[in-house]
Motif scaffolding. Structure first.
Motif: not given
Length: 151
Positions: A34-35, A37-39, A41-42, A45, A113, A116
């Motif tokens: 998840g960490r 994937a969050a990076t 996605a940021t 985007r 990803v 998010m």
């Protein structure tokens, strides 16, 4: 008269055509799925950029390597389930996270990803710039990607 007069300042709005996109590599080995994937996605985007504009697609390319070595914390490996439906009556398919990480870790990372990203046309375009590999090798050396540290 107020100190701020209308028309003195203008907000910069980035345009998707003028954005110069870079390539970044994220190493998922030993890091929570998840960490990573969050990076990703940021970056996809474009929120890490100072000229981020919400209505414009100003994201960049992301390569995730070692997706098979990403970890799931807690009991997620056994309790988390992925669902999809065949479209027929009684066609709900269920796969555990353990099975998904063993057989298709790229799909598990891509689904994380995708969840998010915004669920609109910008998110649809952004997910196409994601490349996920189970191992340490990738095919994008020609793009000269830069390593990005997952916090």
């Amino acid at each position: 008269m107020s100190a701020y007069k209308r028309g003195d300042m203008s907000t910069y709005m980035a345009k998707a055509e003028t954005i110069e996109r870079k390539w970044y590599v994220l190493d998922a080995a030993g890091k929570p799925l998840g960490r990573v994937a969050a990076t990703a996605a940021t970056i996809l985007r474009g929120k890490h950029r100072p000229e981020f504009t919400p209505h414009a697609d100003c994201g960049e390319y992301v390569i995730i390597i070692n997706a098979a070595d990403a970890i799931l914390t807690g009991k997620k490996l056994y309790q988390k389930k992925y669902y999809h439906h065949s479209g027929y009556i009684g066609g709900l398919k269920t796969i555990t996270a353990k099975y998904m990480m063993e057989n298709n870790p790229e799909r598990a990372m891509t689904l994380a990803v995708k969840g998010m990203l915004p669920h609109n046309t910008i998110g649809d375009k952004s997910i196409t710039r994601l490349k996920v590999y189970a191992g340490a090798e990738h095919n994008q050396q020609a793009q000269q990607p830069v390593a990005y540290e997952v916090k």
